[in-house]
Design an enzyme around this catalytic site. Sequence first.
Site, short mmCIF file in Angstrom:
data_model
loop_
_atom_site.label_atom_id
_atom_site.label_comp_id
_atom_site.label_asym_id
_atom_site.label_seq_id
_atom_site.Cartn_x
_atom_site.Cartn_y
_atom_site.Cartn_z
CE LYS A 181 55.78 35.11 46.77
NZ LYS A 181 54.91 35.97 47.53
NE ARG A 193 44.41 37.54 45.18
CZ ARG A 193 44.88 38.49 46.01
NH1 ARG A 193 44.03 39.54 45.94
NH2 ARG A 193 45.77 38.59 46.93
#
Length: 486
Positions: free
Chosen positions: A266, A340
């Site tokens: 990130k 997920r």
Amino acid sequence: MVEFVFDSKPRASSAVRVIVCASNVIKCEKFCSDKELKTLKDSVKTENFKAEFGAFAGVFDGKNKIILAGTGEKPSLLDVQILGGKIYQKIKNFQNAEVLVASNAKSKISASDIACNLAFGIELGGYRFDKYFTTKKESDFPKLEKVHFCAEGEKLSAVQYNNLHSVANAVRYARDLCNEPANYLTPQVFADDIKRLEYLGLKVKILEEKQIRAEGMNMLLAVAKGSHNSPRVAVLRWEGAKKSEANEFGLVGKGVTFDSGGISLKPSTRMCEMKGDMTGSAVVVATMKAAALCKVKQNITAVVGLVENMPSGHASRPGDVVTSMSGQTVEIIDTDAEGRLVLGDCLWYLQKNFAVKNIIDVATLTGSTMRTFGFEYAGLFSNNDKLAEKLYAKGLESGEKLWRLPVTKEYDKMIDSDIADMKNLGPMNGGGITAACFLQRFVKKENAWAHLDIAGVDLDDKGHPLTPKGATAFGVRVLSKMVGCY
Ligand code: BES
Ligand code: ZN
Ligand code: ZN
């Protein structure tokens, strides 16, 4: 922690007194002197106080403070909670406060309910995380220690507050976990903390890395691989119903104790906020705590995946393919779409081992949902209208608002991979929905399932009467309602 006393007799011994009222006709014998009553009435006139919801007026003689707080004629319980949070701001610098609930013939809510919901608001609004300050003085912090509630002609009972107090306790517990820095709250430390909840009668099982591997939870392991802090899976069970029932709840939480993005690193701006990427799991664990404290008559099983997502020579690469616990294969397009992967295996573990029929997962899952809703709503995704409608209604009641988005075939197709059963990332747009489609592939068709994407509402950077700046623990209140705590 503020102590609450629910009593029958009005007293007038604190320096700060609050009259919670629905009209500007003030009756408060024994709560203030004739002289105080007169100045109060003058203040009602000069400040044009109409006792509308959230309106305040009052008098302060330099020593004693009397505050009028309006509820409006027909407040909801949530309104009263919010008013409690606002009152906290006005009384927090006094050690003791007295609150008189004036009678309101038009409201369907009893004075007892008003007092309890004010207290709930004070507990939530009065939360703070101050353990890492070393130089601040006692006087830098709010002083409030005790609030005494009374009503005109009605006896208030502390027993009625028990359940709300339990939910407030759970919210505060979840906020503590979320505010905790990731160098302290590693998966192992988090799991140890969860294990301690056994004293409440919860059954807690912690899976360590070896057991996680034996279970075949390879998607979760693919996220954990880059970190020195090994993963844990915590399984919590509350058996409040006599036997297995058709409506058993299953809860699943994303517990990424820090999300650097992994090899798909990130940008550094605000990366520090990713210590809160375990909010979903904190919310789920705290809901189990609330359920146990309230002794709800319901069986609930929770599974939370605790991992740290870090880049390193051991980390998963974009392009890697892993076999999930369900047997389905997944191409990892982006290591930052890790939530997920963790949830998919936890969902499968839950359904394989427990006969849960209603499953709710909670996760700070996508920036896409955050950009859609800002700080107002969390995303709700579901394969079942009844469950979704119930969540929507409980969301409104609790103040944790949910808004449903579709999880349909068109979107589901977008996560088909060219070389495996699916990929962990769809197209640039619609990311919250394709993430939900990914999760749905790990839900058995016969089960009702809902996914709450709380990215964006997990942190408050402005502050609200019920959620001071920092971790909100969004989800504990709505889930506690779902499982019957209040
Ligand atoms: N933990 C983040 C989602 C998130 C973003 C939570 C902002 C709270 C605030 C998640 O793991 C993530 O990184 N999602 C990415 C996926 C993308 C790289 C495909 C996203 O949605 O931006
Ligand atoms: Zn991520
Ligand atoms: Zn994440």
